[in-house]
Design a protein around this motif. Structure first.
Motif, PDB file in Angstrom:
ATOM      1  N   LEU A  89      27.798  55.366 -17.342  1.00  0.00           N
ATOM      2  CA  LEU A  89      28.259  54.169 -16.688  1.00  0.00           C
ATOM      3  C   LEU A  89      27.938  54.236 -15.058  1.00  0.00           C
ATOM      4  O   LEU A  89      27.202  53.214 -14.474  1.00  0.00           O
ATOM      5  N   ASP A  90      27.851  55.366 -14.580  1.00  0.00           N
ATOM      6  CA  ASP A  90      27.675  55.536 -13.032  1.00  0.00           C
ATOM      7  C   ASP A  90      26.218  55.353 -12.797  1.00  0.00           C
ATOM      8  O   ASP A  90      25.566  54.715 -11.765  1.00  0.00           O
ATOM      9  N   SER A  91      25.414  55.546 -13.818  1.00  0.00           N
ATOM     10  CA  SER A  91      23.871  55.580 -14.017  1.00  0.00           C
ATOM     11  C   SER A  91      23.415  54.044 -13.765  1.00  0.00           C
ATOM     12  O   SER A  91      22.569  53.692 -13.082  1.00  0.00           O
ATOM     13  N   ILE A  92      24.214  53.234 -14.259  1.00  0.00           N
ATOM     14  CA  ILE A  92      23.951  51.736 -14.294  1.00  0.00           C
ATOM     15  C   ILE A  92      24.865  51.075 -13.026  1.00  0.00           C
ATOM     16  O   ILE A  92      24.055  50.434 -12.373  1.00  0.00           O
ATOM     17  N   LEU A  93      26.020  51.273 -13.028  1.00  0.00           N
ATOM     18  CA  LEU A  93      26.740  50.567 -11.880  1.00  0.00           C
ATOM     19  C   LEU A  93      26.631  51.014 -10.771  1.00  0.00           C
ATOM     20  O   LEU A  93      26.720  50.430  -9.600  1.00  0.00           O
ATOM     21  N   LEU A  94      26.035  52.474 -10.409  1.00  0.00           N
ATOM     22  CA  LEU A  94      25.516  52.835  -9.207  1.00  0.00           C
ATOM     23  C   LEU A  94      23.949  52.559  -8.713  1.00  0.00           C
ATOM     24  O   LEU A  94      23.561  53.268  -7.803  1.00  0.00           O
ATOM     25  N   HIS A  95      23.388  51.930  -9.796  1.00  0.00           N
ATOM     26  CA  HIS A  95      22.135  51.485  -9.713  1.00  0.00           C
ATOM     27  C   HIS A  95      21.726  50.859  -8.270  1.00  0.00           C
ATOM     28  O   HIS A  95      22.295  49.830  -8.133  1.00  0.00           O
ATOM     29  N   GLN A  96      20.529  51.251  -7.643  1.00  0.00           N
ATOM     30  CA  GLN A  96      20.090  50.583  -6.442  1.00  0.00           C
ATOM     31  C   GLN A  96      20.027  49.130  -6.425  1.00  0.00           C
ATOM     32  O   GLN A  96      20.009  48.330  -5.662  1.00  0.00           O
ATOM     33  N   VAL A  97      19.653  48.667  -7.718  1.00  0.00           N
ATOM     34  CA  VAL A  97      19.434  47.470  -8.118  1.00  0.00           C
ATOM     35  C   VAL A  97      20.504  46.766  -8.885  1.00  0.00           C
ATOM     36  O   VAL A  97      21.172  45.703  -8.887  1.00  0.00           O
ATOM     37  N   TRP A  98      20.546  47.179 -10.249  1.00  0.00           N
ATOM     38  CA  TRP A  98      21.548  46.627 -11.233  1.00  0.00           C
ATOM     39  C   TRP A  98      22.959  46.950 -10.622  1.00  0.00           C
ATOM     40  O   TRP A  98      23.955  46.061 -11.071  1.00  0.00           O
ATOM     41  N   GLY A  99      23.268  47.827  -9.755  1.00  0.00           N
ATOM     42  CA  GLY A  99      24.638  47.883  -9.169  1.00  0.00           C
ATOM     43  C   GLY A  99      25.212  46.471  -8.541  1.00  0.00           C
ATOM     44  O   GLY A  99      26.026  46.016  -8.666  1.00  0.00           O
ATOM     45  N   VAL A 101      31.981  50.190  -6.212  1.00  0.00           N
ATOM     46  CA  VAL A 101      31.574  49.041  -5.316  1.00  0.00           C
ATOM     47  C   VAL A 101      31.691  49.525  -4.034  1.00  0.00           C
ATOM     48  O   VAL A 101      30.590  49.263  -3.158  1.00  0.00           O
ATOM     49  N   MET A 102      32.617  50.457  -3.541  1.00  0.00           N
ATOM     50  CA  MET A 102      32.470  50.869  -1.916  1.00  0.00           C
ATOM     51  C   MET A 102      31.084  51.825  -1.962  1.00  0.00           C
ATOM     52  O   MET A 102      30.602  51.826  -0.901  1.00  0.00           O
ATOM     53  N   VAL A 103      30.917  52.466  -2.705  1.00  0.00           N
ATOM     54  CA  VAL A 103      29.686  53.203  -2.781  1.00  0.00           C
ATOM     55  C   VAL A 103      28.282  52.608  -2.764  1.00  0.00           C
ATOM     56  O   VAL A 103      27.410  52.786  -1.845  1.00  0.00           O
ATOM     57  N   ILE A 104      28.281  51.511  -3.522  1.00  0.00           N
ATOM     58  CA  ILE A 104      26.921  50.859  -3.666  1.00  0.00           C
ATOM     59  C   ILE A 104      26.834  49.946  -2.423  1.00  0.00           C
ATOM     60  O   ILE A 104      25.719  49.548  -1.700  1.00  0.00           O
ATOM     61  N   MET A 105      27.977  49.465  -1.695  1.00  0.00           N
ATOM     62  CA  MET A 105      27.880  48.782  -0.829  1.00  0.00           C
ATOM     63  C   MET A 105      27.806  49.403   0.510  1.00  0.00           C
ATOM     64  O   MET A 105      27.545  48.952   1.611  1.00  0.00           O
ATOM     65  N   ASP A 106      28.177  50.566   0.522  1.00  0.00           N
ATOM     66  CA  ASP A 106      28.063  51.310   1.764  1.00  0.00           C
ATOM     67  C   ASP A 106      26.535  51.385   2.473  1.00  0.00           C
ATOM     68  O   ASP A 106      26.328  51.027   3.731  1.00  0.00           O
ATOM     69  N   LYS A 107      25.576  51.603   1.859  1.00  0.00           N
ATOM     70  CA  LYS A 107      24.168  51.325   2.341  1.00  0.00           C
ATOM     71  C   LYS A 107      24.054  50.047   2.900  1.00  0.00           C
ATOM     72  O   LYS A 107      23.480  49.911   3.967  1.00  0.00           O
TER      73      LYS A 107
END
Length: 708
Positions: free
Chosen positions: A279-289, A376-382
């Motif tokens: 799941l992390d490979s999808i939800l933390l993806h730089q696009v798909w996340g 969400v916090m991780v993908i939004m950090d950048k």
């Protein structure tokens, strides 16, 4: 049967399951407030232990922390309480909640708490996660080495919670203090410094004395002369705090490692569960996340309309019938008018939105419980860093969807003062639950319920757009403000992600109940006060203006029916009342936005709290008599006429103008108060109020002029 009162503190690392355990132990017996002397939010609750004696336990949930050395404002509360036996929340027992899947790191906090000499119980949580990582934890072996009770629990299912209660009771009633086992042993000049501090301040614990040395600036219970004396002692003994912290941490882990190696056995490769990695490979993806996050939000707002419409309509109709029944039942007169046209009409304008509030909080709770919010916090950090914020700013911004006041308080978890200030200044732009009644009623006026765009409701898409616009406004404002506020410290973002879990529906139910109760009670207090004041202002006027206007109106309608005359009289009396006079006074300012004096009254009233807008409109139109035969709030707004054109007042242009105004406006006195409290002055609240008011006015003006 003898009764014993026990005070227990709950501590643990973030994401160790502490809040889940707190909810399980206390159920609905919870209350929120602030810790004495500070503005950090406090959650406390009660539970009972029945044995040969009845133990009434008060449980205080302390802020989550990785160590007793604070890195943010709210973490300072932990030691401010645990180092001060005179504090009203000082515990008889501490429950340390530990994540069994990452025991070594969690035991760092436990050993620090243990060295303070407070009776403790270690609650081993997330054993199922540890098992999925091929780890087996021997609780008996751990208890023997740590010399404290160790209880295996599953906070999500309630497994082991009764054993935990019994362990707390036994530790609390034990008159024999356990043999002190220091996990960190001072050395050299540290012992001399400790002995002098213990003698000066009547302390009997070496590690507490060390905390006086290291953290005295954070202790609210120490006066300035005491802090100055400790600074003198630090200089006298050449104590280096940074070196001490590094040496202490290394020494603790040297003690912890052999303990963990004996108690924890690995039966194979220890890694995150397969589905977590997948799941992390999808939800933390730089696009798909980002795509998935946007879809999740879209589905949330679709659900608010799709699931809540029936219940909202039923509440609206029921409230209208109830008001009519009270009006008929009570004797005619001033009291009848006050209760029905004032108080009940105002409150009816808010209770109809309980279904939307409940659904919103339930869905947000599910996202938090499942572990998705951390992703969400991780993908939004950048993304956040481009606007002067970081990933931790996501929590206050998302919390702002519920209420800006606690959301601003959660910024204490942001260690950077610069990023914390930016987050505080832009959080009110996130559309809170108080705006939801305004959004839903205005959207319902301009978009039919059955209008669809593919599989999506048009109403839900517009609601999603408003929330998205608030987010865009928050990020753009943060970037603009970052150009003027100097950054004085580096930024970093560290977060341990929890494993994915199925939500515990009981806790989701708690979240719904608490949010609805808070919304209704808090909004109800404000609405009742505003409704009474508004009713008085709308029912009385200067001099004999109202009576003169009434006579002139009757004289001008010789051939009208009694019903028409009564409606016209009610309308003219409102217009010549104190409220009407004031509404006309501000009308030139709001006229370019498409608003009349009645909307102006509602705008000003909603400065107390945004949700008052709908209740105020309901009260005004009840008093005006323009819609005597139209019972519901929505129908009253539909029937309202524009005095200049004779057409509908709430046209799409006016509704969109109001929506833009409320997306950006700082219409909440409580938010202004909490910003003042958090920034320790009026400078930033006034700057915030000014720039948001200008932004709201300009946006509303543009919307009305473009669409009219």
């Amino acid at each position: 049967m003898k009764q014993v009162n026990i005070k227990v503190a709950l501590v643990g690392n973030p994401n160790a399951g502490k809040s889940t355990l707190f909810n399980d132990l206390t159920g609905l017996r919870q209350k929120t407030g602030n810790f004495p002397g500070v503005t950090v939010e406090k959650k406390s609750g009660t539970f009972r232990i029945n044995a040969e004696e009845v133990s009434n336990v008060t449980l205080v949930d302390l802020p989550g922390t990785y160590s007793i050395y604070p890195k943010s404002k709210d973490e300072t509360v932990v030691m401010d309480i645990l180092a001060n036996p005179k504090h009203p929340d000082f515990p008889d027992v501490v429950i340390v909640v530990a994540d069994a899947s990452n025991l070594q790191r969690n035991l760092l906090l436990f050993t620090e708490i243990s060295d303070l000499g407070i009776p403790s119980v270690l609650a081993l949580n997330m054993l199922d996660v540890a098992a999925s990582m091929n780890l087996t934890v021997n609780a008996v072996q751990l208890a023997m080495q740590l010399n404290v009770p160790v209880v295996r629990i599953n906070a999500r299912t309630g497994e082991g919670v009764n054993n935990l209660k019994e362990a707390v009771r036994q530790v609390a009633r034990s008159s024999n203090k356990r043999a002190m086992q220091y996990f960190y042993e001072p050395k050299g000049h540290e012992m001399e410094l400790i002995e002098e501090v213990k003698g000066l301040y009547q302390l009997d614990n070496d590690y507490v004395a060390l905390q006086y040395v290291c953290q005295h600036d954070n202790f609210s219970f120490l006066e300035q002369p005491v802090r100055a004396k400790l600074d003198t002692l630090i200089e006298k003994y050449g104590f280096d705090e940074n070196n001490f912290l590094a040496e202490e941490t290394v020494a603790r882990y040297e003690k912890i490692k052999p303990i963990v190696s004996k108690a924890v056995k690995s039966e194979g490769a220890s890694e995150r569960p397969f589905w977590t990695r997948k799941l992390d490979s999808i939800l933390l993806h730089q696009v798909w996340g980002y795509v998935i996050f946007a879809l999740v939000l879209l589905l949330v707002f679709q659900a608010i309309f799709a699931w809540a419409t029936f219940f909202s309509d039923w509440l609206d109709a029921t409230a209208a019938q109830g008001i009519e029944w009270v009006k008929v039942t009570l004797p005619e007169g001033v009291l009848n008018d006050l209760i029905t046209d004032g108080i009940l009409a105002g409150i009816a304008g808010i209770i109809v939105f309980i279904p939307q509030i409940a659904i919103l909080f339930a869905l947000v709770s599910i996202l938090e419980e499942s572990g998705y919010m951390a992703r969400v916090m991780v993908i939004m950090d950048k993304l956040m860093r481009r606007f002067g914020l970081n990933g931790r700013s996501v929590v206050p911004l998302i919390s702002g969807v519920a209420c800006a006041v606690p959301a601003i308080m959660t910024t204490r978890s942001i260690s950077s003062r610069y990023e914390r200030l930016l987050t505080i200044l832009v959080t009110p732009l996130m559309s809170c639950s108080a705006r939801l009644p305004i959004y839903t009623i205005l959207i319902a006026l301009i978009v039919p319920a059955n209008e669809m765009v593919g599989i999506f409701s048009m109403q839900g898409l517009i609601l999603f757009g408003l929330y998205f616009l608030g987010l865009v406004g928050a990020l753009a404002s943060a970037w603009l403000l970052s150009l003027f506020i100097p950054r004085k410290e580096p930024s970093y973002f560290m977060l341990e992600m929890p494993s994915y879990k199925l939500p515990r529906w009981r806790h989701v139910g708690f979240a719904m109940y608490e949010s609805v109760k808070s919304f209704v009670l808090e909004a109800g207090k404000v609405i009742m006060a505003i409704s009474i004041i508004l009713w008085v202002l709308a029912s009385y006027g200067p001099g004999d203006n109202m009576d003169v206007a009434e006579q002139q109106t009757i004289a001008a309608m010789p051939n009208a029916s009694q019903e028409q005359i009564e409606a016209a009289v009610a309308s003219i009396r409102l217009e010549t009342s104190y409220a009407g006079e004031f509404g006309h006074f501000i009308e030139p300012v709001i006229k370019p936005l498409g608003y009349d004096w009645k909307i102006g009254i509602a705008l000003l009233a909603s400065f107390a709290a945004r949700e008052v807008f709908v209740g105020t409109m309901a009260t005004i139109y009840s008093i005006s008599g323009d819609s005597e035969d139209v019972p519901t709030v929505k129908q009253r707004l539909v029937q309202e006429r524009n005095p200049d054109t004779g057409g509908q007042m709430f046209t799409p242009a006016v509704c969109y103008s109001l929506l833009m105004f409320y997306v950006f406006a700082m219409m909440c006195m409580s938010t202004i108060a909490v910003v003042y409290r958090e920034t320790h002055g009026w400078k930033w609240p006034l700057i915030q109020l000014a720039y948001l008011t200008v932004l709201a006015y300009v946006s509303a003006f543009a919307a009305y002029q473009l669409l009219s």
